[in-house]
Design a protein around this motif. Sequence first.
Motif, PDB file in Angstrom:
ATOM      1  N   HIS A 199       0.813  -1.285   0.125  1.00  0.00           N
ATOM      2  CA  HIS A 199      -0.026  -0.045  -0.002  1.00  0.00           C
ATOM      3  C   HIS A 199       0.998   1.194  -0.095  1.00  0.00           C
ATOM      4  N   LEU A 200       0.212   2.336  -0.248  1.00  0.00           N
ATOM      5  CA  LEU A 200       0.833   3.625  -0.443  1.00  0.00           C
ATOM      6  C   LEU A 200       0.959   4.275   0.944  1.00  0.00           C
ATOM      7  N   VAL A 201       2.053   4.826   1.268  1.00  0.00           N
ATOM      8  CA  VAL A 201       2.462   5.609   2.574  1.00  0.00           C
ATOM      9  C   VAL A 201       2.879   6.892   2.242  1.00  0.00           C
ATOM     10  N   VAL A 202       2.685   7.896   2.835  1.00  0.00           N
ATOM     11  CA  VAL A 202       3.048   9.276   2.761  1.00  0.00           C
ATOM     12  C   VAL A 202       4.465   9.563   3.803  1.00  0.00           C
ATOM     13  N   SER A 203       5.398  10.350   3.342  1.00  0.00           N
ATOM     14  CA  SER A 203       6.720  10.484   4.088  1.00  0.00           C
ATOM     15  C   SER A 203       6.357  11.331   5.375  1.00  0.00           C
ATOM     16  N   ALA A 204       5.732  10.700   6.482  1.00  0.00           N
ATOM     17  CA  ALA A 204       5.425  11.623   7.589  1.00  0.00           C
ATOM     18  C   ALA A 204       5.307  10.255   8.826  1.00  0.00           C
ATOM     19  N   GLU A 205       6.102  10.885   9.906  1.00  0.00           N
ATOM     20  CA  GLU A 205       5.964   9.616  10.947  1.00  0.00           C
ATOM     21  C   GLU A 205       4.431   9.498  11.317  1.00  0.00           C
ATOM     22  N   SER A 206       3.732  10.636  11.325  1.00  0.00           N
ATOM     23  CA  SER A 206       2.309  10.258  11.837  1.00  0.00           C
ATOM     24  C   SER A 206       1.425   9.721  10.573  1.00  0.00           C
ATOM     25  N   GLY A 207       2.147   9.484   9.468  1.00  0.00           N
ATOM     26  CA  GLY A 207       1.366   8.827   8.265  1.00  0.00           C
ATOM     27  C   GLY A 207       0.454   9.903   7.579  1.00  0.00           C
ATOM     28  N   ARG A 208       0.341  11.140   8.098  1.00  0.00           N
ATOM     29  CA  ARG A 208      -0.631  11.851   7.459  1.00  0.00           C
ATOM     30  C   ARG A 208       0.114  12.852   6.604  1.00  0.00           C
ATOM     31  N   LEU A 209      -0.757  12.881   5.345  1.00  0.00           N
ATOM     32  CA  LEU A 209      -0.180  14.040   4.378  1.00  0.00           C
ATOM     33  C   LEU A 209      -0.246  15.357   4.763  1.00  0.00           C
ATOM     34  N   GLY A 210      -0.866  15.729   5.749  1.00  0.00           N
ATOM     35  CA  GLY A 210      -0.814  17.060   6.184  1.00  0.00           C
ATOM     36  C   GLY A 210       0.384  17.467   6.871  1.00  0.00           C
ATOM     37  N   ASP A 211       1.311  16.384   7.480  1.00  0.00           N
ATOM     38  CA  ASP A 211       2.475  16.523   8.048  1.00  0.00           C
ATOM     39  C   ASP A 211       3.672  16.452   6.722  1.00  0.00           C
ATOM     40  N   THR A 212       3.472  16.378   5.546  1.00  0.00           N
ATOM     41  CA  THR A 212       4.638  16.507   4.639  1.00  0.00           C
ATOM     42  C   THR A 212       4.395  18.133   3.777  1.00  0.00           C
ATOM     43  N   ASP A 213       5.488  18.126   2.989  1.00  0.00           N
ATOM     44  CA  ASP A 213       5.453  19.405   2.712  1.00  0.00           C
ATOM     45  C   ASP A 213       4.824  19.308   1.148  1.00  0.00           C
ATOM     46  N   PHE A 214       3.898  18.251   1.114  1.00  0.00           N
ATOM     47  CA  PHE A 214       2.961  18.159  -0.252  1.00  0.00           C
ATOM     48  C   PHE A 214       2.318  19.410  -0.665  1.00  0.00           C
ATOM     49  N   SER A 215       2.321  19.725  -1.918  1.00  0.00           N
ATOM     50  CA  SER A 215       1.563  20.810  -2.387  1.00  0.00           C
ATOM     51  C   SER A 215       0.643  20.527  -3.584  1.00  0.00           C
ATOM     52  N   ARG A 216      -0.698  21.203  -3.528  1.00  0.00           N
ATOM     53  CA  ARG A 216      -1.361  21.094  -4.876  1.00  0.00           C
ATOM     54  C   ARG A 216      -1.036  21.377  -6.103  1.00  0.00           C
ATOM     55  N   ASP A 217       0.156  22.054  -6.037  1.00  0.00           N
ATOM     56  CA  ASP A 217       0.834  22.326  -7.348  1.00  0.00           C
ATOM     57  C   ASP A 217       1.894  21.497  -7.542  1.00  0.00           C
ATOM     58  N   ASP A 218       2.184  20.394  -6.730  1.00  0.00           N
ATOM     59  CA  ASP A 218       3.186  19.133  -7.230  1.00  0.00           C
ATOM     60  C   ASP A 218       2.713  18.575  -8.411  1.00  0.00           C
ATOM     61  N   LEU A 219       3.744  18.175  -9.219  1.00  0.00           N
ATOM     62  CA  LEU A 219       3.268  17.310 -10.138  1.00  0.00           C
ATOM     63  C   LEU A 219       2.542  15.874  -9.653  1.00  0.00           C
ATOM     64  N   ALA A 220       3.187  15.550  -8.809  1.00  0.00           N
ATOM     65  CA  ALA A 220       2.487  14.327  -7.870  1.00  0.00           C
ATOM     66  C   ALA A 220       1.019  14.476  -7.504  1.00  0.00           C
ATOM     67  N   ALA A 221       0.646  15.811  -7.423  1.00  0.00           N
ATOM     68  CA  ALA A 221      -0.761  15.995  -6.931  1.00  0.00           C
ATOM     69  C   ALA A 221      -1.530  16.105  -8.235  1.00  0.00           C
ATOM     70  N   ASN A 222      -1.052  16.009  -9.400  1.00  0.00           N
ATOM     71  CA  ASN A 222      -1.832  15.956 -10.707  1.00  0.00           C
ATOM     72  C   ASN A 222      -1.539  14.963 -11.602  1.00  0.00           C
ATOM     73  N   ILE A 223      -1.003  13.946 -11.211  1.00  0.00           N
ATOM     74  CA  ILE A 223      -0.727  12.828 -12.069  1.00  0.00           C
ATOM     75  C   ILE A 223      -1.371  11.480 -12.097  1.00  0.00           C
ATOM     76  N   CYS A 224      -2.115  11.365 -10.805  1.00  0.00           N
ATOM     77  CA  CYS A 224      -2.847  10.055 -10.555  1.00  0.00           C
ATOM     78  C   CYS A 224      -3.858   9.847 -11.514  1.00  0.00           C
ATOM     79  N   PRO A 225      -3.682   8.514 -12.272  1.00  0.00           N
ATOM     80  CA  PRO A 225      -4.727   8.252 -13.359  1.00  0.00           C
ATOM     81  C   PRO A 225      -6.066   7.753 -12.800  1.00  0.00           C
ATOM     82  N   VAL A 226      -5.957   7.433 -11.304  1.00  0.00           N
ATOM     83  CA  VAL A 226      -7.360   7.046 -10.707  1.00  0.00           C
ATOM     84  C   VAL A 226      -7.722   8.127  -9.776  1.00  0.00           C
TER      85      VAL A 226
END
Lengths: 180, 599, 234
Positions: C174-201
């Motif tokens: 399964h997919l995990v995010v890079s935070a000890e809490s496991g929460r996306l809110g605790d990462t530096d992820f941004s809506r403008d990241d390519l990763a935020a806009n590339i999911c085919p599903v």
Amino acid sequence: MTRPKLRIATTSLAGCFGCHMSFLDIDEHLFELVELVEFDRSPLTDIKHCGPCDIGLIEGGVCNAENVHVLREFRNNCKTLIAVGACAINGGLPAQRNHLELGACLREVYEFRDGLSGGQVPNDPELPLLLDKVHPIHEVVRVDYFIPGCPPSGPTIWKFLSDLIAGRTPRLTHSLMHFD
Amino acid sequence: MPGIERCVSEIVTRHGADPSQLLQILIQVQDVIGYLPADCLSLIAEALDLPRARVEGVAGFYSFLHSRPVGRYRILFSDNITDRMLGAPALMQALCSKLWVEPGKLSEDGLVSITTTSCTGMCDQGPAALINGRPVTRLDHRRINEIAELVRQQVPVSAWPAAFFNVEDNIRRRDALLASTAAPGDALRAAIRVGREGWLTEMERSRLRGRGGAGFTTAVKWKACRDADGADKVIVCNADEGEPGTFKDRVLLASHADLVFEGMTLAAWATGAQKGFMYLRGEYRYLLEHLQAVLERRRAAGLLGAGIRGQAGFDFDIDIHLGAGAYVCGEETALLESLEGKRGTPRIRPPFPVTHGYLGRPTVVNNVETLAKTTLVALEGGEAFAATGTAQSTGTKLLSVSGDCAYPGIYEYPFGVSIERVLEDCGASDAQAVQAGGASGVLIAGYEFHRRVAFEDVPTAGAFMVFDSGRDAFEIARNFVDFFAHESCGFCTPCRVGTSLLKGYMDKLASGHGAKPDLADIEWVTRLLKNASHCGLGSSAPNPVIDTLVKFRPTFERRLESLHFEPAFDLDAALATARRITGRDDAAAHLDRKKETQR
Amino acid sequence: MTRRFMFDGQPVAFEDGQTIMEAARAAGHFIPYLCWHPDFPPHGSCKLCIVKVGGRHVSSCALPAKEGMEVESNTPEINAERRALLQMLFVEGNHFCPSCEKSGNCQLQALAYELEMTSARFNHIFPDRPVDASHPDMLLEFNRCIFCELCVRASRDVDKKSVFSLTNRGIHKHLVVSAESGRLGDTDFSRDDLAANICPVGVILRKRVGFAVPIGQRIYDEKPISQVSMEAEK
């Protein structure tokens, strides 16, 4: 030579009757259809039990014991059984409870919800018991065809049925294929 | 926790803060702490300057790494079919009830956890288990009682009776390799005498093929690596002997390690590599100390290090890396990923390891037995080596014989030996089938016992599991299906989902809910696995089912409940929760399939 | 002289280093895919792009084209296998399209339309992976993940953030995010990241833009994916 009319039965299990409403959306094709088929058990006829049929259309998934009985009755009587719509095909909206534990789910609804002090989970023998998970119908009986959509559109249902009645293996072109 | 911080920092420093050492670091940190808590993964990520998610990804991949606490006594029962046949499930159950713990769970006092693990390579002396990583063999009820007592009294595993940990070689038949009396360095002397080019020519003449299963010609591999661009070539010994039913590498490593290391050094002589790795499966960790000692001795003897045997420019040394419970790492590109400290996901090929291997460097990956065999080529010469065996399979082959036979153990035969002959030698008088090559191999039925062990007939990586007429072929196949579902790396769709679906069908049949169309579904899923999988694990995962369906079909058919359709789940049982909540038990609160006959 | 191979009986020219997928697309032939992306090296996990070359199945996204190859792609046999792979993806996740904001823009769904997959055929696994709504702008619905790793690759190789990774293995991967809490809110992820806009599903979704385009008027409602995908090629 006139061909004998095909006999069709329809029912809704754990569904919302939306697929039946969509069936009525075939509009004027209903006139063509009644020339070719007659209805057995269906909300359209109010016949309570399914007799020997050529085609059975099932809307909705399998969420309780009664659904299982009805589905088996259809399978036992229909030469061709068709799953109609998202719920029959993959459990649909009712199956979104599948990640919850059934007991906790029932108690939440009947015992703990605000304003329900002293409530209890209904246990009247008239009521069918719920299965621990909601299943698509193909996980409970053998299914011959699937018409996807939530609901499938009138034209999709008509294309499928008219193919079937004419003896062609039904195929849905791009504009008729929808899962939503 | 300052303790954890110090431990992590020490271990990371010891590994030069090198991210490619991540797996080794995780193993060692876990050794100290007992498991790998979330904050510990963060510390490791920080110390290695790696994204935390990557560290979590690697830690989650390997069976022997734990994100949650495990017992101070961690008992893993080997779950190969041969262990099952020797009664392992009942023994595990007995131990669980004696220690008041459920399989797969941690006891409430944190003292013990008991579960199963994939084949530990002790099939000739099973049933076996790993207790805190150390193999315990020949389990029986008496030994289980003793173990339960030792655990209850919290006796450290190091103070348990040595007899528990006794691992026999069980060499039953010696041929060229196992009878070799060569001293360390003899083969190297011979190879150095003919020069690097001459040595490769001898290897070509020997037509030695890989003993790991695929049978690729070793000299071709070596030559391609030698000729590849890049001066920093690498030799890897694949000692990740994970194929269920195989244990020949265990014996070579335990008693002939010099031959294996000498083989790696011979490969270095041919290719010009200066760096070598042995990737040792976690289950064989008990051999690590011994192997390190052999390496140390070889260094002292001038057989490793700079200027080997006084030959200027012949510099080569070997590191041992541990695996941590992942069968897929036996696949050479997955092994390389693991060696680089990553998840053991097989790579896309081409490019092949000989040009782009460990850290992108030209790399030879050879099996333990293959490398040991190269010493014979050096000593006898290629032509003499090729004189034994068959046209396409030269030399001898080590077979790991286990299952229903009087004398399980290691048998070395020239290639071309018939199945019948092996059965006779190992005292298997009532065999109905042999699984050659392990779970991914071939199931040989009685009418095929005239067939011969060779790449051109019955290829095998070495496993030879015997099943007598009392065994149920369906259960054999089911055991292997469970194995593959557990070991799939999950990279590609067909293997990730297909092995799981296959397990679902086998469980359905086993529980008495089978229907005829399930057999067609099984065949369809096996076809997808075979055709569409990313690597050899996926494409060979269906082999046991395919063979059993062809050769022992009635064992499937007799499990059918219906010729038409049967749900995969028990409908009446699916009402149990609702019955409990409502307190109902009337007729309408049950579902009986038989009352509603189906067409 | 141009080098060619045969693709479903038609000659296709290719250049050195081109994969079967790249050459076929350049020549106007659509091959289904989910994990492949023109801006990334081949990944080869979804296996939707399998083709048959000389009787063997290969991933067309990864295999370099060779002179004289005979490639079979749009055949009943290969399409049946691709349909089964889609069915596997459908049963291992929770793909309830009517409630998914990605419906109509989803490549998994669009390929199911393309390959006339009317049911998931196998028994559903019904996974239970909790939704992560901790990020102010983005939502993660892990039950729809198909493990294409496009977000992993985009975040690592382009955004240089490595927000995502896969952990565990087999069916439990399964997919995990890079935070000890496991929460996306605790990462530096941004809506403008390519990763935020590339999911085919429908795993990585924007908050507060739900159903801006009505169901029925979305990308793959209008045109089949074979057409949309090849228009991007031009």
